[in-house]
Write a protein that holds these residues in place. Structure first.
Motif, PDB file in Angstrom:
ATOM      1  N   VAL A 195     -71.178  -4.185  43.842  1.00 27.69           N
ATOM      2  CA  VAL A 195     -71.125  -4.684  42.698  1.00 27.69           C
ATOM      3  C   VAL A 195     -70.529  -6.088  42.654  1.00 27.69           C
ATOM      4  O   VAL A 195     -68.447  -6.040  42.988  1.00 27.69           O
ATOM      5  CB  VAL A 195     -70.928  -3.889  41.420  1.00 27.69           C
ATOM      6  N   THR A 196     -70.514  -7.287  42.223  1.00 30.33           N
ATOM      7  CA  THR A 196     -69.776  -8.426  42.323  1.00 30.33           C
ATOM      8  C   THR A 196     -68.933  -8.764  41.178  1.00 30.33           C
ATOM      9  O   THR A 196     -69.988  -8.073  39.721  1.00 30.33           O
ATOM     10  CB  THR A 196     -69.995  -9.526  43.524  1.00 30.33           C
ATOM     11  N   ALA A 197     -67.753  -9.295  41.199  1.00 23.29           N
ATOM     12  CA  ALA A 197     -66.948  -9.993  40.561  1.00 23.29           C
ATOM     13  C   ALA A 197     -66.580 -11.161  40.734  1.00 23.29           C
ATOM     14  O   ALA A 197     -66.136 -11.190  41.583  1.00 23.29           O
ATOM     15  CB  ALA A 197     -66.200  -8.744  39.920  1.00 23.29           C
ATOM     16  N   SER A 266     -69.200 -16.601  41.522  1.00 25.54           N
ATOM     17  CA  SER A 266     -70.779 -16.200  40.748  1.00 25.54           C
ATOM     18  C   SER A 266     -72.147 -16.044  41.806  1.00 25.54           C
ATOM     19  O   SER A 266     -73.167 -16.175  40.420  1.00 25.54           O
ATOM     20  CB  SER A 266     -70.545 -15.967  39.769  1.00 25.54           C
ATOM     21  N   TYR A 267     -72.360 -16.313  42.903  1.00 19.20           N
ATOM     22  CA  TYR A 267     -73.347 -16.692  43.485  1.00 19.20           C
ATOM     23  C   TYR A 267     -74.146 -15.429  44.447  1.00 19.20           C
ATOM     24  O   TYR A 267     -75.586 -15.310  43.683  1.00 19.20           O
ATOM     25  CB  TYR A 267     -73.301 -18.124  44.864  1.00 19.20           C
ATOM     26  N   VAL A 268     -73.084 -14.647  44.846  1.00 22.20           N
ATOM     27  CA  VAL A 268     -74.136 -13.029  45.123  1.00 22.20           C
ATOM     28  C   VAL A 268     -73.708 -12.545  43.510  1.00 22.20           C
ATOM     29  O   VAL A 268     -72.438 -12.346  43.165  1.00 22.20           O
ATOM     30  CB  VAL A 268     -73.395 -12.712  46.326  1.00 22.20           C
ATOM     31  N   HIS A 269     -75.235 -12.033  43.519  1.00 26.38           N
ATOM     32  CA  HIS A 269     -74.359 -11.292  41.911  1.00 26.38           C
ATOM     33  C   HIS A 269     -74.038  -9.647  42.397  1.00 26.38           C
ATOM     34  O   HIS A 269     -74.094  -8.445  41.482  1.00 26.38           O
ATOM     35  CB  HIS A 269     -75.898 -11.596  40.907  1.00 26.38           C
ATOM     36  N   GLU A 318     -66.548 -17.645  49.322  1.00 33.37           N
ATOM     37  CA  GLU A 318     -65.599 -16.358  49.024  1.00 33.37           C
ATOM     38  C   GLU A 318     -65.315 -14.816  48.756  1.00 33.37           C
ATOM     39  O   GLU A 318     -66.161 -14.385  47.642  1.00 33.37           O
ATOM     40  CB  GLU A 318     -64.281 -17.439  48.434  1.00 33.37           C
ATOM     41  N   PHE A 319     -65.228 -14.354  49.388  1.00 31.53           N
ATOM     42  CA  PHE A 319     -65.019 -12.364  49.262  1.00 31.53           C
ATOM     43  C   PHE A 319     -63.463 -11.386  49.045  1.00 31.53           C
ATOM     44  O   PHE A 319     -63.393 -12.152  49.838  1.00 31.53           O
ATOM     45  CB  PHE A 319     -66.319 -11.667  49.879  1.00 31.53           C
ATOM     46  N   PHE A 320     -63.041 -11.443  47.906  1.00 31.70           N
ATOM     47  CA  PHE A 320     -62.191 -10.548  48.024  1.00 31.70           C
ATOM     48  C   PHE A 320     -61.551  -9.415  47.381  1.00 31.70           C
ATOM     49  O   PHE A 320     -62.147  -9.042  46.095  1.00 31.70           O
ATOM     50  CB  PHE A 320     -60.839 -11.530  47.327  1.00 31.70           C
ATOM     51  N   PRO A 321     -60.907  -8.606  48.280  1.00 28.50           N
ATOM     52  CA  PRO A 321     -60.963  -6.806  47.292  1.00 28.50           C
ATOM     53  C   PRO A 321     -60.336  -6.697  46.313  1.00 28.50           C
ATOM     54  O   PRO A 321     -59.192  -8.009  45.423  1.00 28.50           O
ATOM     55  CB  PRO A 321     -59.777  -6.210  48.190  1.00 28.50           C
ATOM     56  N   LEU A 322     -60.359  -5.761  45.049  1.00 29.31           N
ATOM     57  CA  LEU A 322     -60.246  -5.822  43.817  1.00 29.31           C
ATOM     58  C   LEU A 322     -58.956  -5.272  44.107  1.00 29.31           C
ATOM     59  O   LEU A 322     -58.835  -4.752  44.569  1.00 29.31           O
ATOM     60  CB  LEU A 322     -60.919  -4.731  43.242  1.00 29.31           C
ATOM     61  N   ASP A 323     -58.224  -6.062  43.248  1.00 29.89           N
ATOM     62  CA  ASP A 323     -56.565  -5.853  42.922  1.00 29.89           C
ATOM     63  C   ASP A 323     -56.358  -4.092  41.840  1.00 29.89           C
ATOM     64  O   ASP A 323     -56.437  -4.351  40.496  1.00 29.89           O
ATOM     65  CB  ASP A 323     -55.973  -6.961  42.697  1.00 29.89           C
ATOM     66  N   GLY A 324     -56.350  -3.791  42.747  1.00 26.30           N
ATOM     67  CA  GLY A 324     -56.281  -1.935  41.453  1.00 26.30           C
ATOM     68  C   GLY A 324     -55.514  -1.850  40.147  1.00 26.30           C
ATOM     69  O   GLY A 324     -55.317  -1.074  39.289  1.00 26.30           O
ATOM     70  N   GLU A 325     -54.469  -2.652  40.832  1.00 26.47           N
ATOM     71  CA  GLU A 325     -53.495  -2.269  39.969  1.00 26.47           C
ATOM     72  C   GLU A 325     -53.418  -3.772  39.153  1.00 26.47           C
ATOM     73  O   GLU A 325     -52.600  -2.861  37.430  1.00 26.47           O
ATOM     74  CB  GLU A 325     -51.883  -2.980  41.481  1.00 26.47           C
TER      75      GLU A 325
END
Length: 441
Positions: A195-197, A266-269, A318-325
């Protein structure tokens, strides 16, 4: 996976193809989803006909204009006090001698419309008040184009109990993307859902950086134009947590195989990774008319429903990992989704109250998730209350006897506790009058 239940949203299940025009009921017609859906209908009069509209009642002039342009048979408002103004607005819009639509009013009006005669119900209501209309539409056998994620979040077991496989067509851009990508293979072939954000307006900031942000800052979404509650949920990434729960419920994929990745453009949903290593992504420029068209028209596609990419122009994805903190909401959502029962309802209701408090200047931005976390923990530590029929209460895992009353009771408790907790905080920075007005707008 092949032995798991049939998914609620299944692109392989094809209902009847279009024969003439589909009759559509639009719930939440004056909101963002509703207005875009009506634009789509007006551009495709050979495919769709709207027969009824519902709205909260705060924009009666727009509702009357919609009713007149679409020539609907019924209009519903949740606020009974809005009826005189609606009657006046309809009278001013319709010509002399033209029959006016029937008016329904009250908190159950949208639910009544959801069960009325039509092909598809588009539920574009914001908030958990959309649960009763969702259940009514499914019970009546309507195809449900679901934009109201909260009804599935808070009432997952109730929805799953009445929905036929494939009866729900998701309208959220992320779940519409998964719906389309899943059509490329069987569920047994799926390794994970991605799921992209967008990351919202605060992508890249630390938790400390977020301490002093204002409602104006949070409402400045970089790619999507949405209502204030949904926009703040995007800033906290609560919306992404809700979407993880929704993806689990719609597609029966375990939580540990649903991943969130940040994609600012927000191109890849969203994407589906298959067990052979292939990943299928569904991509369009940010525009909700595409997912809405999918919900109204499936299994057929509506030509030119939304803009396509211009491949003659260079672009960077671009794609980045989620910052859970910095954004703990996704992890908390996974937790309440795993606990089940009324835990997601507690999470959602507490968040709605905290967002209202933040927009009104009664809670700092980081206080939203801190307060929601505390309310969820309190619900669990109290131990799930059990109703007479054995259903789960505030936070525990649900049995098959979970009822709408259980959900509503848990929500009422969570809202009250969230308000109390927000009022007890001493770190609130009151916004200026200008900031408060901008947030309310």
């Amino acid at each position: 996976m092949s032995d798991s239940p049939a998914p609620l949203a299944d692109p392989h299940i094809v209902f009847d193809p279009i024969e003439g025009r589909r009759d559509i009921v639009v719930l939440g017609s004056t909101g963002s989803i509703g207005t875009q859906a009506i634009d789509l209908v007006l551009r495709n009069p050979d495919r769709f006909r709207v027969t009824a509209l519902s709205a909260a009642g705060g924009r009666v002039a727009l509702l009357a204009e919609q009713a007149w342009r679409l020539r609907v048979r019924t209009v519903a408002v949740a606020r009974e006090s809005a009826v005189p103004a609606l009657q006046e607005a309809l009278g001013a819009r319709y010509g002399a001698g033209e029959p006016l639509p029937e008016i329904l009013a009250g908190p159950d009006a949208a639910t009544e419309l959801a069960a009325s005669e039509c092909h598809t119900v588009l539920n574009g209501i914001t908030g958990s008040i959309g649960l009763a209309p969702t259940l009514a539409a499914l019970t009546a056998g309507r195809t449900l184009a679901l934009a109201n994620k909260e009804s599935l979040i808070v009432g997952g077991p109730l929805v799953k109990a009445v929905a036929k496989p494939g009866q729900i067509i998701p309208v959220d851009s992320e779940h519409a993307a998964l719906f389309q990508a899943l059509a490329a293979g069987t569920r047994a072939d799926v390794r994970k859902l991605v799921v992209t954000a967008s990351g919202g307006p605060f992508r890249g900031r630390t938790k400390a950086d977020l301490a002093g942000v204002t409602p104006k800052d949070a409402l400045a979404h970089p790619t999507w134009a949405m209502g204030p509650v949904i926009t703040v949920n995007s800033a906290t990434l609560v919306n992404k947590g809700l979407e993880v729960i929704e993806a689990h419920l719609l597609y029966d994929i375990p939580f540990e195989r649903i991943e969130v990745v940040v994609h600012p453009q927000s191109y890849v949903h969203s994407m589906v990774e298959f067990k052979d290593g292939s990943t299928l992504a569904q991509a369009t420029p940010p525009d909700m008319r595409g997912p809405i068209a999918l919900g109204l028209g499936w299994p057929e596609r509506v030509p030119d429903a939304a803009p396509a990419f211009d491949w003659t122009k260079a672009s960077t994805w671009e794609f980045f990992p989620l910052d859970g903190e910095a954004f703990p909401s996704v992890a908390l959502a996974r937790h309440v989704g795993t606990v089940g029962g009324t835990a997601p309802a507690v999470f959602n209701a507490a968040n709605e109250e905290c967002v209202d408090a933040f927009l009104a200047g009664r809670l700092p931005f980081n206080g939203i998730m801190e307060t929601v976390t505390a309310v969820v923990a309190e619900a669990e530590n109290d131990g799930p209350r059990t109703s007479a029929d054995g259903a789960s209460g505030r936070g525990g895992a649900a049995g098959t006897s979970l009822t709408l009353a259980d959900v509503l009771e848990a929500e009422t408790w969570a809202r009250a506790r969230a308000r109390e907790a927000a009022a007890q905080r001493s770190d609130v920075r009151q916004p200026s009058e200008e900031q408060s007005a901008e947030a309310r707008a």
